[in-house]
Scaffold this motif. Structure first.
Motif, mmCIF file in Angstrom:
data_model
loop_
_atom_site.group_PDB
_atom_site.id
_atom_site.type_symbol
_atom_site.label_atom_id
_atom_site.label_comp_id
_atom_site.label_asym_id
_atom_site.label_seq_id
_atom_site.Cartn_x
_atom_site.Cartn_y
_atom_site.Cartn_z
ATOM 1 N N GLU A 141 2.708 131.551 123.985
ATOM 2 C CA GLU A 141 1.484 130.874 123.350
ATOM 3 C C GLU A 141 0.611 130.352 124.397
ATOM 4 O O GLU A 141 0.798 129.840 125.388
ATOM 5 N N LEU B 161 -3.389 128.098 124.029
ATOM 6 C CA LEU B 161 -4.479 127.467 123.394
ATOM 7 C C LEU B 161 -5.857 127.398 123.808
ATOM 8 O O LEU B 161 -6.158 127.236 125.012
ATOM 9 N N LYS C 297 -9.579 126.404 123.063
ATOM 10 C CA LYS C 297 -10.267 125.231 122.551
ATOM 11 C C LYS C 297 -11.685 125.052 122.811
ATOM 12 O O LYS C 297 -12.190 125.339 123.840
ATOM 13 N N ASN D 117 -9.616 124.373 117.724
ATOM 14 C CA ASN D 117 -8.346 125.004 118.452
ATOM 15 C C ASN D 117 -7.992 126.481 117.722
ATOM 16 O O ASN D 117 -7.873 126.315 116.535
ATOM 17 N N ARG E 269 -4.595 129.001 118.338
ATOM 18 C CA ARG E 269 -3.574 129.196 118.903
ATOM 19 C C ARG E 269 -3.383 130.868 119.354
ATOM 20 O O ARG E 269 -3.290 131.568 118.134
#
Length: 770
Positions: A109, A111, A113, A124, A126
Motif C-alpha cells: 500500500e 498513500l 495525497k 487521498n 490509496r
C-alpha cells in the motif's frame, strides 16, 4: 496453480481499502474500470488513477491525475506520495488538470495525497502495488510454468533470448519494421533495437542510406493509405515486453523513430484508439508462457489508425483460463496507458477462444473494453463448449463402441442435434481438453493429456504419477474450483445426471422408444480422469456454484449489459468433417443477455459475410467503422441516462442483424433479426442446429450445470412405451429426469464484477488458504 484449499466464504467489496479521504471526498473514476460513482457533494480537488484500478497497480508504476474545480488554480495543488513531495513530477494538461507517471512504488500500500491551499482541502488515494509478474486477482501462479522467450520470434527472425528470471522476464524493447511491397511481408528496419533508439537522435532516411549491406533502400518501404486518404510510409513501432509472465506486444504506425512517445506525446499516426486482439484454441493451453500473441500486425486496423495490443496469455491455445486472461488484460492495458496515455476507447476482438475472453472480461471486469467484435463465438469455455464436447465424447463412445449397428448415421446425427454426423467424432476429439490421460494406444476420439511442450510430456499425470500435471481446463482453473478432498485433482462443474439423451429425436419419431431406452441406459458418464463409467457423472457442488457465481459461466447481465457487441460468423454448421463453431453458440450468448437484461439490443449478429479489410472482403472493416460510430456516440452522450441506455440509444441505425445471400452472381445483404428458429430467408440460408443437451431439453442459453430433477412424466413423450419399457425407464432415471425450467440445482447467481481470487483482498470472492 498451487493446489490451495479454498473455503466457501464470501468477502465481497472491502470498501475500506478502495479509497480513504480527508475533508473532501471523491470516488476514483478509472476510465478502464466501469461506470463512475460520483461523490454526493463536489470536491475542490480530486485524484484519479488513470492506468488501472488503484488497488490493482502493478510493476511500481501508475498514471494518475489531479484535478480541481473550475475557477481554482491547479498550480496551487501540492501532491505527496507516502509523504514525499512529488508535485514537480506532474505535467499540466490544462487549467484544471495535471498528470504524472509515478514510478518506484513499493509493493503493498501507498498513500497519494493532494492538498489545495491547506489541509482542509485535500483528498487521498490509496494505491496497492503488486509485482509486474503477478498475480493480482487470479490466485496463486500455476506451476510448472515454462518460459518461451527463446522461442518467441520477432519479425526480423531474432528471438527474445533467454528469460532473465523464473517469471520469464525480458528487457522491454522497441523495434521498427516496414512493409515491403516487393517481399509482401514486414521487414525489420536496420539498427532499430531499443538500445539504439534510446539516443532519440535517429534520422530514418539517413540511417537507411548508410546501410550498404542490406539489399534495399528507402524506396523499398511500402506505403499505407489511411481511411482519411492520407498516405504514409508503412512503418510500425513494436513494443515487446513481459507482464504477468506473458509476452505482450503493442504496435502502431509511427514513422519517426527519433520522436519520443509517452502519454503526452503520442504518435501523430495513431488515432488515439486501441484494439486488443486475441488468439483462439484451448487444447494444450497450459503450463507455459506461449510464443506468439494475437495478431498485432493487421494492415486493415493500421489503416483505420488503431494501435494494437495482445499477449501470449490472451491466446487460448496457450492459456485456456479466462480468469487469467482477464487479469492479463488488466495488467497489459495498464502498461499501455502508462506508456502511451489513456485511449479514447478500447475494442476487444477475436474469434473462437478469443470470443470467450472478450465476452467474459467485458462482463466480469467492465470498462476494460468499451466494445467487442467477436467471430465464431461461444459464450464461454466452461458451459456451452465443454457441455457439448463431453456429450459428444459420450455419444461417440456409445455409437462407435457399445452399439455400432442399432442407430443409422442419420439417427445418430438426430440424437446429437448437429448439422453434420461427422461433428460427433470431431467434437469427441475436442474433449481432450477435459482428459488428463495420454495413451499411445488410444484413438483420437478418446485421447487426452495434450501438452504443447516436449518438456511436459514426461510430467503428465497417470496412475503411476498421481502428482503429475493434469492437462485439463478444470485443473488449469483450480484457483476457482478448488481441489477434491484437498488433493491434487481439481473439482469440476460437469454433470449429466437426469439428462435424457435423444429426447427430441424420440418425440419426432426419428428413433424408437427402445433405442431411446438403450441409449440412456448405457451412455454412462466419466470419472475424474475421463474414463467411461456406467454411472452418470455429477458436478462437484462447490465447483458448479463457483462457476456461476464468479462468471466462469457467462452471465450476460453484468458489464456485458452496457457493452456494444458485434458478433460475426462464417457458417460452419455444414462443414464436411464436422465443426464445433456452430451457430447455436451465438444464440446461446444472445439468450443469456436477453434473460438477464430483458433485451438484447446491444447484441448485433451478422452471418456469411466476407470478413476482411479490402475491396474483395470488406465486411469486417465495416464492422469496425460501425463500432467506432457506436462507441463514439455513447461517449459523447452527457445525459443522465444509464450507460446501458446510452448503448441502446446510440447503436447506429445502419448496424443491424444481417446475413448475406451468396448463392447468386450478386452478393445480397439481408437485414433481418437473426433467430435460432424461424422461416426467414436467413434461417433458410443458414439453418441453426442443436447440441446433444438441447436435444435433451436444455434451454437455448445452455447455462445449467446440474439440472434439478423430477420424476418421469408420461407427458414428456410423444410416443408410447410398453409397461416393461416404463419400468426400465424408471430404473434408468431412478433419481429423476431434468426439469430444465427450474434452473441450476445450486440456485447460484453471478456475484458481481471486479472480483478477486487473490492476492488482492478487494472484492475477494472466496478466501484462499495459501
Amino acid at each position: 496453480m498451487e493446489k490451495g484449499r479454498i473455503n466457501n466464504r464470501f468477502l465481497f467489496t472491502l470498501a475500506y481499502f478502495a479509497m480513504a479521504v480527508t475533508s473532501c471526498s471523491t470516488e476514483e473514476t478509472v476510465p478502464t474500470a466501469g461506470e463512475i460513482n460520483v461523490s454526493p457533494r463536489p470536491a475542490l480537488i480530486t485524484l484519479e488513477s488513470l492506468s488501472t484500478k488503484p488497488w490493482l497497480v502493478s510493476g511500481g508504476d501508475v498514471l494518475v491525475e489531479v484535478s480541481v474545480q473550475a475557477g481554482t488554480a491547479i498550480d496551487l495543488a501540492r501532491i505527496t506520495l507516502n509523504d514525499d513531495d512529488v508535485t514537480a513530477q506532474f505535467i499540466t494538461i490544462d487549467s484544471q488538470r495535471k498528470q504524472a507517471l509515478l514510478s518506484g512504488l513499493p509493493e503493498g500500500e501507498s498513500l497519494l495525497k493532494a492538498t489545495l491551499g491547506d489541509e482542509n482541502q485535500s483528498t487521498n488515494l490509496r494505491l496497492n502495488n503488486y509485482p509486474i509478474s503477478g498475480p493480482i486477482i487470479s490466485g496463486p501462479h500455476e506451476q510448472p510454468y515454462y518460459c518461451r522467450t527463446e522461442d518467441f520470434e520477432l519479425i526480423g527472425g531474432e528471438t527474445l533470448g533467454e528469460a532473465l528470471d523464473i517469471n520469464c522476464s525480458i528487457q522491454t524493447r522497441v523495434d521498427y519494421v516496414f512493409w515491403s511491397d516487393e517481399l509482401e511481408k514486414f521487414v525489420a528496419l536496420p539498427n532499430s533495437s531499443a538500445s539504439m533508439l534510446a539516443s532519440e537522435s535517429i534520422d530514418l532516411k539517413t540511417e537507411m542510406s548508410q546501410v550498404d549491406s542490406l539489399e534495399f533502400s528507402l524506396e523499398d518501404v511500402g506505403m499505407i493509405t489511411l481511411e482519411s486518404g492520407q498516405t504514409l510510409p508503412f512503418i510500425v513501432r513494436i513494443e515487446t515486453g513481459v507482464v504477468n509472465r506473458a509476452i505482450y506486444q503493442i504496435t502502431m504506425l509511427h514513422d519517426s523513430p527519433q520522436q519520443t512517445i509517452d502519454p503526452w506525446n503520442p504518435s501523430p499516426n495513431w488515432n488515439g484508439k486501441l484494439v486488443y486482439t486475441h488468439g483462439g484454441g484451448c487444447r494444450g493451453g497450459w503450463y507455459q508462457q506461449g510464443n506468439f500473441t494475437g495478431d498485432v500486425m493487421r494492415r486493415g486496423l493500421f489503416a483505420q489508425g488503431y494501435a494494437l495490443v495482445s499477449s501470449t496469455l490472451n491466446v487460448f491455445g496457450q492459456n485456456c483460463n479466462d480468469l487469467l486472461a482477464s487479469e492479463t488484460h488488466i495488467m497489459v492495458k495498464e502498461r499501455f496507458i502508462e506508456h502511451y496515455g489513456v485511449p479514447e476507447y478500447t475494442i476487444a476482438t477475436g474469434s473462437s477462444g478469443g470470443s470467450y475472453q472478450s465476452h467474459q472480461t467485458s462482463d466480469n471486469y467492465p470498462g476494460v473494453f468499451d466494445g467487442i467484435i467477436v467471430g465464431a463465438s461461444f459464450p464461454d469455455v466452461t458451459s456451452a463448449t465443454i457441455f457439448t464436447l463431453a456429450d459428444s465424447r459420450l455419444l461417440n463412445y456409445y455409437f462407435a463402441g457399445l452399439d455400432v449397428e442399432s442407430f443409422t448415421p442419420e439417427q445418430q446425427r438426430a440424437v446429437s442435434g448437429f448439422g453434420m454426423w461427422a461433428s460427433i467424432s470431431n467434437l469427441a476429439r475436442g474433449a481432450a481438453r477435459l482428459d488428463p490421460i495420454y495413451r499411445l494406444d488410444t484413438s483420437l476420439e478418446e485421447q487426452g493429456g495434450e501438452v504443447r511442450l516436449a518438456a511436459l510430456e514426461s510430467q503428465r499425470y497417470d496412475s503411476t504419477a498421481p502428482q503429475g500435471i493434469r492437462a485439463t481446463v478444470y485443473d488449469h482453473t483450480v484457483n476457482v474450483y478448488g481441489n477434491v478432498n484437498n488433493g491434487f485433482i481439481a473439482q469440476r462443474p460437469l454433470d449429466n445426471l437426469g439428462v435424457q439423451y435423444g429426447l427430441a429425436a424420440l418425440n419426432t419419431a426419428l428413433i424408437s422408444p427402445q433405442q431411446f431406452i438403450d441409449l440412456n441406459r448405457d451412455i454412462g458418464g466419466f470419472d475424474r480422469d475421463m474414463n467411461h463409467v456406467m454411472a452418470r457423472h455429477r458436478a462437484d457442488s462447490q465447483a458448479r456454484k463457483r462457476a456461476l457465481e464468479s462468471g466462469r459461466i457467462l452471465n450476460g447481465g453484468a458489464g456485458l449489459s452496457q457493452t456494444p457487441i458485434i458478433d460475426y460468423r462464417t457458417y460452419l454448421d455444414h462443414a464436411e468433417g464436422g465443426n464445433i463453431h456452430m451457430l447455436i453458440h451465438q444464440f446461446s450468448t444472445r439468450q443469456r443477455v436477453l434473460n438477464e437484461n430483458g433485451h438484447a439490443e446491444n447484441h448485433v449478429m451478422q452471418i456469411g459475410g466476407l470478413w476482411g479489410f479490402d475491396e474483395e472482403s470488406p465486411d469486417l472493416a465495416e464492422l469496425f467503422r460501425q463500432m467506432d460510430r457506436w462507441i463514439t456516440a455513447v461517449q459523447g452522450d452527457s445525459s443522465d441516462i444509464s450507460l446501458s441506455e446510452k448503448v441502446i440509444t446510440h447503436r447506429p441505425i445502419s448496424l443491424n442483424d444481417a446475413c448475406w445471400d451468396n448463392t447468386g452472381d450478386e452478393r445480397i445483404k439481408i437485414e433481418e433479426e437473426q433467430t435460432f428458429r424461424g422461416r426467414s430467408r436467413c434461417n433458410e440460408l443458414y439453418p441453426a442446429y442443436s447440441t446433444p443437451r438441447h436435444v435433451a431439453g436444455a434451454p437455448l442459453a445452455n447455462n445449467i450445470v446440474s439440472c434439478q430433477l423430477r420424476p418421469i412424466n408420461t407427458a414428456d413423450y410423444a410416443v408410447g412405451f410398453t409397461q416393461a419399457q416404463y419400468v426400465e425407464l424408471n430404473e434408468i432415471f431412478s433419481e429423476g429426469v431434468c426439469d430444465w425450467s427450474m434452473g441450476d440445482l445450486s440456485s447460484a447467481s453471478h456475484q458481481g464484477t471486479w472480483v478477486s481470487f487473490g492476492p488482492s483482498p478487494i472484492n475477494r470472492i472466496y478466501e484462499i488458504d495459501y
